[in-house]
Design a protein around this motif. Structure first.
Motif, PDB file in Angstrom:
ATOM      1  N   THR A 149     -31.869  16.805  39.237  1.00  0.00           N
ATOM      2  CA  THR A 149     -31.149  15.682  38.930  1.00  0.00           C
ATOM      3  C   THR A 149     -30.571  14.670  39.844  1.00  0.00           C
ATOM      4  O   THR A 149     -30.527  13.381  39.439  1.00  0.00           O
TER       5      THR A 149
ATOM      6  N   ARG B  39     -28.241   7.855  28.974  1.00  0.00           N
ATOM      7  CA  ARG B  39     -27.429   8.921  29.681  1.00  0.00           C
ATOM      8  C   ARG B  39     -27.959  10.293  29.711  1.00  0.00           C
ATOM      9  O   ARG B  39     -28.522  10.814  28.675  1.00  0.00           O
TER      10      ARG B  39
ATOM     11  N   GLY C 164     -31.437  10.900  39.231  1.00  0.00           N
ATOM     12  CA  GLY C 164     -30.421   9.991  39.091  1.00  0.00           C
ATOM     13  C   GLY C 164     -30.738   8.697  40.138  1.00  0.00           C
ATOM     14  O   GLY C 164     -30.597   7.530  39.647  1.00  0.00           O
TER      15      GLY C 164
ATOM     16  N   THR D  91     -24.015   8.555  39.380  1.00  0.00           N
ATOM     17  CA  THR D  91     -25.247   9.221  38.874  1.00  0.00           C
ATOM     18  C   THR D  91     -25.681  10.321  39.939  1.00  0.00           C
ATOM     19  O   THR D  91     -25.107   9.981  41.240  1.00  0.00           O
ATOM     20  N   ALA D  92     -26.780  10.829  39.695  1.00  0.00           N
ATOM     21  CA  ALA D  92     -27.174  11.915  40.601  1.00  0.00           C
ATOM     22  C   ALA D  92     -26.288  12.748  41.012  1.00  0.00           C
ATOM     23  O   ALA D  92     -26.378  13.156  42.376  1.00  0.00           O
TER      24      ALA D  92
ATOM     25  N   ILE E 297     -28.484   6.609  33.568  1.00  0.00           N
ATOM     26  CA  ILE E 297     -27.589   7.604  34.551  1.00  0.00           C
ATOM     27  C   ILE E 297     -27.927   9.034  34.379  1.00  0.00           C
ATOM     28  O   ILE E 297     -28.218   9.563  32.996  1.00  0.00           O
ATOM     29  N   ALA E 298     -28.020   9.643  35.202  1.00  0.00           N
ATOM     30  CA  ALA E 298     -28.423  11.155  35.219  1.00  0.00           C
ATOM     31  C   ALA E 298     -27.524  12.204  35.956  1.00  0.00           C
ATOM     32  O   ALA E 298     -27.579  11.833  37.127  1.00  0.00           O
ATOM     33  N   ASN E 299     -26.799  13.145  35.468  1.00  0.00           N
ATOM     34  CA  ASN E 299     -25.836  13.931  36.206  1.00  0.00           C
ATOM     35  C   ASN E 299     -26.232  15.167  35.557  1.00  0.00           C
ATOM     36  O   ASN E 299     -26.573  15.557  34.405  1.00  0.00           O
TER      37      ASN E 299
END
Length: 228
Positions: A146, A116, A150, A215-216, A159-161
């Protein structure tokens, strides 16, 4: 925000390694938070970030969460008066630093098939604040970075936020004239600055297993200032 998020993660059973430029502040935060380890570094130095990532993985055993929250405001002046060295330093820390951190940490997450990533942006990255062009541009870059990251990692368990808080009570306000703080408060429909715990709570949701199908994207803690 980094300290508050770390404290909550530890309180909920996690282990954290804290990174910061200020060694004295790190030592104080480590005691307050209950950190496993601390590393003093400049996130604008890619070699130092890579070394810190390897050391953190060794200390923790694995890395599941990255919260990239380091940031500075830079000068508070119009674009035509903006010092070039201040512009470069803001972009180096606020945007390049986020890139360096993800570049160094993502391989550890991919190895485990889980991760994460929370990149702290700002409402300034969505709307732009006058007399804060470097900060606004760098935070817009964090949002765009990001979104790309993501989508690259979607389907790989990572997951990238990004988070887009409005102004909240923080030492970063000491870098700004009161007139700029007043302007930013006036843009918030709730009529107040945020509290660090409010954004830290959102960070910890974004860093949790429960955040599994977004995500994203960006999460907003702006008191109604930005709704997109």
């Amino acid at each position: 925000m980094g300290r508050a998020s770390a404290a909550r993660i530890v309180a909920e059973g996690g282990k954290v390694v804290l990174w910061d430029l200020n060694a004295d502040a790190l030592a104080a935060a480590a005691d307050e938070v209950g950190a496993t380890h601390v590393i003093a570094l400049d996130v604008a130095d890619p070699d130092a970030v890579a070394a810190a990532a390897a050391e953190s993985a060794k200390r923790l055993g694995r890395i599941d969460i990255l919260v990239a929250s380091a940031g500075i405001t830079g000068a508070t002046v119009p674009v035509h008066e903006f010092p070039i060295d201040s512009w470069k330093r803001v972009v180096d820390i606020n945007l390049n630093g986020v890139f360096y951190c993800s570049r160094a940490i993502v391989p550890f997450m991919l190895e485990n098939g889980y991760g994460r990533i929370v990149n702290v942006a700002s409402v300034a990255g969505k709307e732009g604040n006058p007399n804060a062009s470097a900060y606004s541009a760098s935070k817009a870059g964090v949002i765009g970075f990001t979104k790309s990251l993501g989508k690259e990692l979607a389907g790989k368990g990572v997951i990238a936020n990004s988070l887009t808080p409005a102004t909240f009570e923080s030492p970063i306000l000491e870098q700004l004239p009161q007139s700029q703080v007043d302007y930013m408060r006036s843009k918030i429909p709730m009529g107040r600055l945020g509290e660090v715990e409010e954004s830290a709570a959102m960070v910890c949701f974004m860093a949790s297993e429960e955040c599994s199908f977004t995500t994203a994207s960006t999460f907003d803690t702006s008191g109604g200032r930005t709704t997109y």
